[in-house]
Design a protein around this motif. Structure first.
Motif, PDB file in Angstrom:
ATOM      1  N   ILE A   1       0.846  -1.193   0.000  1.00 54.24           N
ATOM      2  CA  ILE A   1       0.000   0.000   0.000  1.00 54.24           C
ATOM      3  C   ILE A   1       0.878   1.238   0.000  1.00 54.24           C
ATOM      4  O   ILE A   1       1.772   1.371   0.835  1.00 54.24           O
ATOM      5  CB  ILE A   1      -0.942   0.027   1.224  1.00 54.24           C
ATOM      6  N   GLY A   2       0.628   2.119  -0.956  1.00 51.07           N
ATOM      7  CA  GLY A   2       1.350   3.383  -1.028  1.00 51.07           C
ATOM      8  C   GLY A   2       0.454   4.525  -0.595  1.00 51.07           C
ATOM      9  O   GLY A   2      -0.747   4.538  -0.903  1.00 51.07           O
ATOM     10  N   TYR A   3       1.030   5.462   0.163  1.00 54.73           N
ATOM     11  CA  TYR A   3       0.266   6.605   0.676  1.00 54.73           C
ATOM     12  C   TYR A   3       0.823   7.909   0.128  1.00 54.73           C
ATOM     13  O   TYR A   3       2.034   8.036  -0.132  1.00 54.73           O
ATOM     14  CB  TYR A   3       0.398   6.708   2.203  1.00 54.73           C
ATOM     15  N   PHE A   4      -0.033   8.908   0.021  1.00 59.37           N
ATOM     16  CA  PHE A   4       0.424  10.260  -0.273  1.00 59.37           C
ATOM     17  C   PHE A   4      -0.571  11.240   0.332  1.00 59.37           C
ATOM     18  O   PHE A   4      -1.767  11.170   0.061  1.00 59.37           O
ATOM     19  CB  PHE A   4       0.542  10.515  -1.780  1.00 59.37           C
ATOM     20  N   GLY A   5      -0.055  12.140   1.192  1.00 57.94           N
ATOM     21  CA  GLY A   5      -0.960  13.122   1.796  1.00 57.94           C
ATOM     22  C   GLY A   5      -0.390  13.704   3.067  1.00 57.94           C
ATOM     23  O   GLY A   5       0.772  13.477   3.422  1.00 57.94           O
TER      24      GLY A   5
ATOM     25  N   PHE B   1     -11.511   1.291   3.853  1.00 62.04           N
ATOM     26  CA  PHE B   1     -10.174   1.885   3.871  1.00 62.04           C
ATOM     27  C   PHE B   1     -10.087   3.041   2.871  1.00 62.04           C
ATOM     28  O   PHE B   1      -9.650   4.148   3.205  1.00 62.04           O
ATOM     29  CB  PHE B   1      -9.148   0.800   3.532  1.00 62.04           C
ATOM     30  N   LEU B   2     -10.539   2.799   1.652  1.00 63.79           N
ATOM     31  CA  LEU B   2     -10.483   3.835   0.621  1.00 63.79           C
ATOM     32  C   LEU B   2     -11.405   5.006   0.973  1.00 63.79           C
ATOM     33  O   LEU B   2     -11.070   6.167   0.725  1.00 63.79           O
ATOM     34  CB  LEU B   2     -10.869   3.241  -0.733  1.00 63.79           C
ATOM     35  N   SER B   3     -12.545   4.689   1.558  1.00 64.13           N
ATOM     36  CA  SER B   3     -13.482   5.738   1.949  1.00 64.13           C
ATOM     37  C   SER B   3     -12.893   6.610   3.051  1.00 64.13           C
ATOM     38  O   SER B   3     -12.983   7.844   2.997  1.00 64.13           O
ATOM     39  CB  SER B   3     -14.798   5.105   2.428  1.00 64.13           C
ATOM     40  N   LYS B   4     -12.296   5.993   4.046  1.00 63.03           N
ATOM     41  CA  LYS B   4     -11.698   6.745   5.150  1.00 63.03           C
ATOM     42  C   LYS B   4     -10.517   7.571   4.652  1.00 63.03           C
ATOM     43  O   LYS B   4     -10.331   8.726   5.076  1.00 63.03           O
ATOM     44  CB  LYS B   4     -11.239   5.788   6.250  1.00 63.03           C
ATOM     45  N   ALA B   5      -9.705   6.995   3.764  1.00 64.95           N
ATOM     46  CA  ALA B   5      -8.565   7.720   3.203  1.00 64.95           C
ATOM     47  C   ALA B   5      -9.035   8.949   2.446  1.00 64.95           C
ATOM     48  O   ALA B   5      -8.471  10.044   2.573  1.00 64.95           O
ATOM     49  CB  ALA B   5      -7.754   6.802   2.290  1.00 64.95           C
ATOM     50  N   SER B   6     -10.093   8.795   1.658  1.00 70.66           N
ATOM     51  CA  SER B   6     -10.653   9.913   0.892  1.00 70.66           C
ATOM     52  C   SER B   6     -11.168  11.002   1.831  1.00 70.66           C
ATOM     53  O   SER B   6     -10.968  12.200   1.586  1.00 70.66           O
ATOM     54  CB  SER B   6     -11.780   9.413  -0.011  1.00 70.66           C
ATOM     55  N   GLU B   7     -11.798  10.581   2.897  1.00 66.78           N
ATOM     56  CA  GLU B   7     -12.324  11.529   3.891  1.00 66.78           C
ATOM     57  C   GLU B   7     -11.204  12.370   4.500  1.00 66.78           C
ATOM     58  O   GLU B   7     -11.385  13.561   4.791  1.00 66.78           O
ATOM     59  CB  GLU B   7     -13.045  10.739   4.987  1.00 66.78           C
ATOM     60  N   LEU B   8     -10.028  11.745   4.687  1.00 66.29           N
ATOM     61  CA  LEU B   8      -8.884  12.437   5.289  1.00 66.29           C
ATOM     62  C   LEU B   8      -7.973  13.098   4.253  1.00 66.29           C
ATOM     63  O   LEU B   8      -6.953  13.692   4.607  1.00 66.29           O
ATOM     64  CB  LEU B   8      -8.062  11.433   6.124  1.00 66.29           C
ATOM     65  N   GLY B   9      -8.340  12.977   2.966  1.00 60.66           N
ATOM     66  CA  GLY B   9      -7.532  13.598   1.916  1.00 60.66           C
ATOM     67  C   GLY B   9      -6.242  12.865   1.628  1.00 60.66           C
ATOM     68  O   GLY B   9      -5.255  13.450   1.170  1.00 60.66           O
ATOM     69  N   ILE B  10      -6.220  11.548   1.877  1.00 55.82           N
ATOM     70  CA  ILE B  10      -5.032  10.717   1.641  1.00 55.82           C
ATOM     71  C   ILE B  10      -5.226   9.908   0.359  1.00 55.82           C
ATOM     72  O   ILE B  10      -6.240   9.231   0.191  1.00 55.82           O
ATOM     73  CB  ILE B  10      -4.778   9.747   2.813  1.00 55.82           C
ATOM     74  N   SER B  11      -4.258   9.991  -0.540  1.00 58.87           N
ATOM     75  CA  SER B  11      -4.285   9.175  -1.760  1.00 58.87           C
ATOM     76  C   SER B  11      -3.697   7.800  -1.457  1.00 58.87           C
ATOM     77  O   SER B  11      -2.655   7.696  -0.798  1.00 58.87           O
ATOM     78  CB  SER B  11      -3.483   9.850  -2.877  1.00 58.87           C
ATOM     79  N   ILE B  12      -4.360   6.758  -1.932  1.00 60.86           N
ATOM     80  CA  ILE B  12      -3.955   5.378  -1.655  1.00 60.86           C
ATOM     81  C   ILE B  12      -3.737   4.615  -2.956  1.00 60.86           C
ATOM     82  O   ILE B  12      -4.529   4.728  -3.889  1.00 60.86           O
ATOM     83  CB  ILE B  12      -5.044   4.635  -0.840  1.00 60.86           C
ATOM     84  N   LYS B  13      -2.659   3.845  -2.997  1.00 61.28           N
ATOM     85  CA  LYS B  13      -2.445   2.920  -4.119  1.00 61.28           C
ATOM     86  C   LYS B  13      -2.248   1.524  -3.538  1.00 61.28           C
ATOM     87  O   LYS B  13      -1.308   1.275  -2.786  1.00 61.28           O
ATOM     88  CB  LYS B  13      -1.222   3.323  -4.941  1.00 61.28           C
TER      89      LYS B  13
END
Length: 308
Positions: A22-26, A49-61
């Motif tokens: 999993i890669g993060y950016f934010g 996971f993707l929903s929570k990441a989007s809520e926090l403004g974190i890009s996930i790969k």
């Protein structure tokens, strides 16, 4: 973002590992909040996971094709890694019949090393490990064959993956069954691990050299001239001209090596189709066209012209 389960004993060694990365950016603070929820087990699947990441403004790969297991000599190597700003931290287990070693590396430097003869060892975050340990206590028996142990470990990985997005449902299972005593196992592991770390050190050195070379190439590419004065004609021999470069221009080989062919004040060969070129004529690049300044007639050369 890994789960590795290993059995080491008299029967041999079997390891199973998921293939998720999993890669993060934010924002770092938001990333910390996301990881806290992730590792606590409050996020149960990829969609959450993707929903929570989007809520926090974190890009996930998310990818599920990473190989975390490898046969090295007569042993299996399992690795989990964390990339920092400057170095990669690696935790490795090398297992074979009647022996294992756990190595922690920073870059290619060994920070810790411990050995054992047998056991079931789990690498992973605390939540995934707790899930795996509970399932192993229910499903695993020492009487199982090595192959059946591999099947059990694979089923455990898949069940854990259904409860946390830190583990993927794709996995690898490897086995090794050489005939080693406990003493032979540690001797083999010592040699195998030392050689494996040497390979890692060499790879890192080559990678560093490549990165340095790429940096040099990028720097030089940014200096390629597309406008400005180049030099002047100092010799005319038919359609072949010797051009003396000015004090701000250098010529590099055009063979991909980026090696300097001529520096400021030195001569380079250029070709003209005109028959009225005179010594002292200025050579320039105008509108990305290499030419004589006096009449804009084009010149040809097999070099790269760069500023210093």
């Amino acid at each position: 973002m890994s789960l590795i389960i290993a059995y080491i004993g008299k029967k041999g060694c079997v390891m199973a590992a998921d293939k998720r990365r999993i890669g993060y950016f934010g924002d770092k603070e938001n990333l910390k909040l996301l990881e806290e929820e992730l590792y606590s087990g409050s996020i149960g699947n990829d969609d959450e996971f993707l929903s929570k990441a989007s809520e926090l403004g974190i890009s996930i790969k998310i990818t599920d094709d990473a190989s975390k297991l490898k046969v090295v000599g007569n042993s299996i190597r399992g690795e989990v890694s964390t990339k920092g700003t400057f170095e990669t931290k690696r935790r490795r287990i090398y297992g074979t019949t009647n022996g294992y070693q756990i190595i922690e590396l920073l870059g290619s430097e060994v920070k810790s090393r411990k050995a054992g003869e047998s056991g079931v060892i789990i690498f992973g975050n605390n939540y995934a490990k707790q899930l795996a340990e509970t399932l192993i206590s229910r499903k695993w028996k020492a009487s199982f064959s090595l192959r059946y142990m591999g099947d059990v470990f694979e089923s455990i990985l898949k069940e854990v993956s259904s409860k946390t997005p830190t583990v993927g449902d794709n996995c690898d299972v490897l086995m090794q069954q050489p005939k080693f005593t406990a003493s032979d196992a540690q001797k083999h592991l010592n040699i195998t691990i030392d050689n494996d770390i040497k390979v890692l050190t060499k790879f890192r050195q080559e990678l560093t050299e490549q990165l340095v070379q790429q940096s040099i190439e990028i720097d030089l590419a940014n200096k390629i001239l597309d406008e400005g004065k180049i030099g002047r004609v100092v010799s005319v021999d038919g359609n072949m001209l010797q051009i003396q470069l000015n004090d701000k221009t250098q010529a590099l080989k055009a063979d991909g090596s980026w090696k300097q062919l001529a520096g400021p004040g030195q001569n380079v060969l250029m070709i003209t189709e005109k028959d009225d070129v005179e010594i002292g004529d200025e050579v320039v690049i105008e509108d990305e066209n290499l030419c004589l300044k006096k009449d804009k007639s084009s010149l040809k050369c097999d070099i790269i012209l760069c500023s210093l």
